[in-house]
Design a protein around this motif. Structure first.
Motif, short mmCIF file in Angstrom:
data_model
loop_
_atom_site.label_atom_id
_atom_site.label_comp_id
_atom_site.label_asym_id
_atom_site.label_seq_id
_atom_site.Cartn_x
_atom_site.Cartn_y
_atom_site.Cartn_z
N ARG A 76 0.84 -1.19 0.00
CA ARG A 76 0.00 0.00 0.00
C ARG A 76 0.88 1.25 0.00
O ARG A 76 2.05 1.20 0.33
CB ARG A 76 -0.96 0.01 1.18
CG ARG A 76 -0.32 -0.01 2.53
CD ARG A 76 -1.30 -0.56 3.59
NE ARG A 76 -0.77 -0.55 4.93
CZ ARG A 76 0.06 -1.45 5.45
NH1 ARG A 76 0.49 -2.45 4.73
NH2 ARG A 76 0.46 -1.35 6.70
N PHE A 77 0.25 2.37 -0.35
CA PHE A 77 0.94 3.65 -0.43
C PHE A 77 0.07 4.69 0.27
O PHE A 77 -1.13 4.75 0.03
CB PHE A 77 1.15 4.06 -1.89
CG PHE A 77 2.08 3.12 -2.63
CD1 PHE A 77 3.42 3.43 -2.76
CD2 PHE A 77 1.61 1.93 -3.16
CE1 PHE A 77 4.28 2.56 -3.42
CE2 PHE A 77 2.46 1.06 -3.81
CZ PHE A 77 3.80 1.37 -3.94
N ASN A 78 0.68 5.51 1.12
CA ASN A 78 -0.07 6.54 1.84
C ASN A 78 0.46 7.93 1.46
O ASN A 78 1.51 8.35 1.96
CB ASN A 78 0.02 6.33 3.34
CG ASN A 78 -0.82 7.32 4.12
OD1 ASN A 78 -1.42 8.22 3.56
ND2 ASN A 78 -0.85 7.17 5.42
N PRO A 79 -0.26 8.65 0.60
CA PRO A 79 0.19 9.98 0.20
C PRO A 79 -0.06 11.05 1.28
O PRO A 79 0.47 12.14 1.18
CB PRO A 79 -0.65 10.27 -1.05
CG PRO A 79 -1.91 9.49 -0.83
CD PRO A 79 -1.48 8.24 -0.10
N TYR A 83 4.24 11.13 8.21
CA TYR A 83 5.68 11.05 8.01
C TYR A 83 6.03 11.35 6.56
O TYR A 83 6.84 10.67 5.96
CB TYR A 83 6.20 9.68 8.44
CG TYR A 83 5.93 9.42 9.90
CD1 TYR A 83 6.69 10.05 10.89
CD2 TYR A 83 4.91 8.58 10.29
CE1 TYR A 83 6.43 9.83 12.23
CE2 TYR A 83 4.65 8.35 11.63
CZ TYR A 83 5.41 8.98 12.59
OH TYR A 83 5.16 8.77 13.93
N HIS A 84 5.39 12.35 5.99
CA HIS A 84 5.59 12.89 4.64
C HIS A 84 4.93 12.00 3.59
O HIS A 84 3.94 12.39 3.00
CB HIS A 84 7.07 13.11 4.37
CG HIS A 84 7.35 13.96 3.17
ND1 HIS A 84 6.92 15.26 3.06
CD2 HIS A 84 8.02 13.69 2.03
CE1 HIS A 84 7.30 15.75 1.91
NE2 HIS A 84 7.97 14.82 1.26
N LEU A 85 5.48 10.83 3.32
CA LEU A 85 4.89 9.80 2.45
C LEU A 85 5.24 8.46 3.09
O LEU A 85 6.22 8.36 3.82
CB LEU A 85 5.49 9.83 1.04
CG LEU A 85 5.19 11.02 0.14
CD1 LEU A 85 6.08 10.97 -1.10
CD2 LEU A 85 3.73 11.05 -0.26
N HIS A 114 8.87 4.99 5.64
CA HIS A 114 8.31 6.34 5.62
C HIS A 114 9.40 7.40 5.78
O HIS A 114 10.54 7.10 6.13
CB HIS A 114 7.21 6.51 6.67
CG HIS A 114 7.62 6.34 8.10
ND1 HIS A 114 8.51 7.16 8.75
CD2 HIS A 114 7.22 5.42 9.02
CE1 HIS A 114 8.63 6.78 10.01
NE2 HIS A 114 7.88 5.70 10.19
N GLY A 115 9.00 8.64 5.52
CA GLY A 115 9.90 9.77 5.70
C GLY A 115 10.00 10.15 7.16
O GLY A 115 9.49 9.45 8.04
N TRP A 116 10.67 11.24 7.40
CA TRP A 116 10.82 11.73 8.76
C TRP A 116 9.58 12.49 9.22
O TRP A 116 9.14 12.31 10.33
CB TRP A 116 12.03 12.65 8.87
CG TRP A 116 13.34 11.93 8.93
CD1 TRP A 116 13.58 10.60 8.81
CD2 TRP A 116 14.62 12.55 9.11
NE1 TRP A 116 14.92 10.33 8.91
CE2 TRP A 116 15.58 11.51 9.10
CE3 TRP A 116 15.03 13.85 9.29
CZ2 TRP A 116 16.95 11.77 9.26
CZ3 TRP A 116 16.39 14.11 9.44
CH2 TRP A 116 17.33 13.07 9.43
N GLY A 117 9.06 13.35 8.36
CA GLY A 117 7.97 14.21 8.80
C GLY A 117 8.43 15.08 9.96
O GLY A 117 9.59 15.05 10.36
N ILE A 145 11.69 6.80 -3.26
CA ILE A 145 11.23 5.43 -3.05
C ILE A 145 9.77 5.29 -3.47
O ILE A 145 9.39 4.34 -4.16
CB ILE A 145 11.45 5.00 -1.58
CG1 ILE A 145 12.95 4.94 -1.27
CG2 ILE A 145 10.77 3.66 -1.28
CD1 ILE A 145 13.28 4.87 0.21
N TYR A 146 8.94 6.23 -3.05
CA TYR A 146 7.51 6.23 -3.37
C TYR A 146 7.30 6.21 -4.89
O TYR A 146 6.39 5.54 -5.38
CB TYR A 146 6.88 7.48 -2.74
CG TYR A 146 5.39 7.50 -2.65
CD1 TYR A 146 4.75 7.05 -1.50
CD2 TYR A 146 4.60 8.00 -3.68
CE1 TYR A 146 3.37 7.10 -1.38
CE2 TYR A 146 3.22 8.05 -3.58
CZ TYR A 146 2.61 7.60 -2.42
OH TYR A 146 1.24 7.64 -2.31
#
Length: 159
Positions: A76-79, A83-85, A114-117, A145-146
């Motif tokens: 899955r992908f969370n836009p 944490y950014h993406l 995930h990113g740092w956010g 990566i996304y």
């Protein structure tokens, strides 16, 4: 006024495009704190990562702070991630669920790359391993990566 608006330009999008070789596998080596994107046997990109706040050992149950080990898929992908993406990992497997049940616990879930956010930007400079079990990269790296990985891509997480 129009000249001022034109000078500002468009805000930078976090959604990048990728037109290179397909990522056929993601490999994470926890001990080296590295994530590799591969096309067959060729390494396309390498990233330094942060792990769960208890980085040694395999995830056994929800709340143990460990990053799972094993073979999963990108599912899955969370836009809109906080944490950014974020890119989802198919944890828990049936074996993970069985292990947790044998311990009288739930296996947990929601394991992501995930990113740092905002949270990571505060924690990561002080502590490399700060997540609850996820794999963290810098925000500009999760953007790559996304864009590069696809659903169904195998991901192997090694000790």
């Amino acid at each position: 006024m129009l000249a001022l608006l034109a000078a500002c330009g468009k805000p930078k999008s976090k959604f990048k495009t990728y037109n290179g070789p397909a990522v056929t596998q993601v490999v994470i080596n926890k001990g080296d704190r590295r994530l590799y994107l591969l096309n067959n046997r060729t390494v396309l990109k390498t990233y330094k990562i942060g792990l769960g706040n208890e980085p040694i050992g395999d995830k056994q149950y929800e709340g143990d702070g460990k990053t799972p080990e094993g073979t999963y898929i990108i599912d899955r992908f969370n836009p809109r991630s906080r944490y950014h993406l974020s890119v989802g990992v198919s944890y828990p497997s049936p074996e993970d669920t069985q292990l947790a049940a044998a311990l009288g616990r739930k296996p947990g879930g929601d394991i992501f790359i995930h990113g740092w956010g905002p949270e990571g930007r505060q924690l990561a400079p002080k502590k490399q391993d700060w997540t609850a079990g996820c794999i963290a990269v810098k925000d500009d790296e999760i953007e790559e990566i996304y864009a590069m990985v696809r659903g169904g891509t195998p991901i192997t997480i090694n000790p």
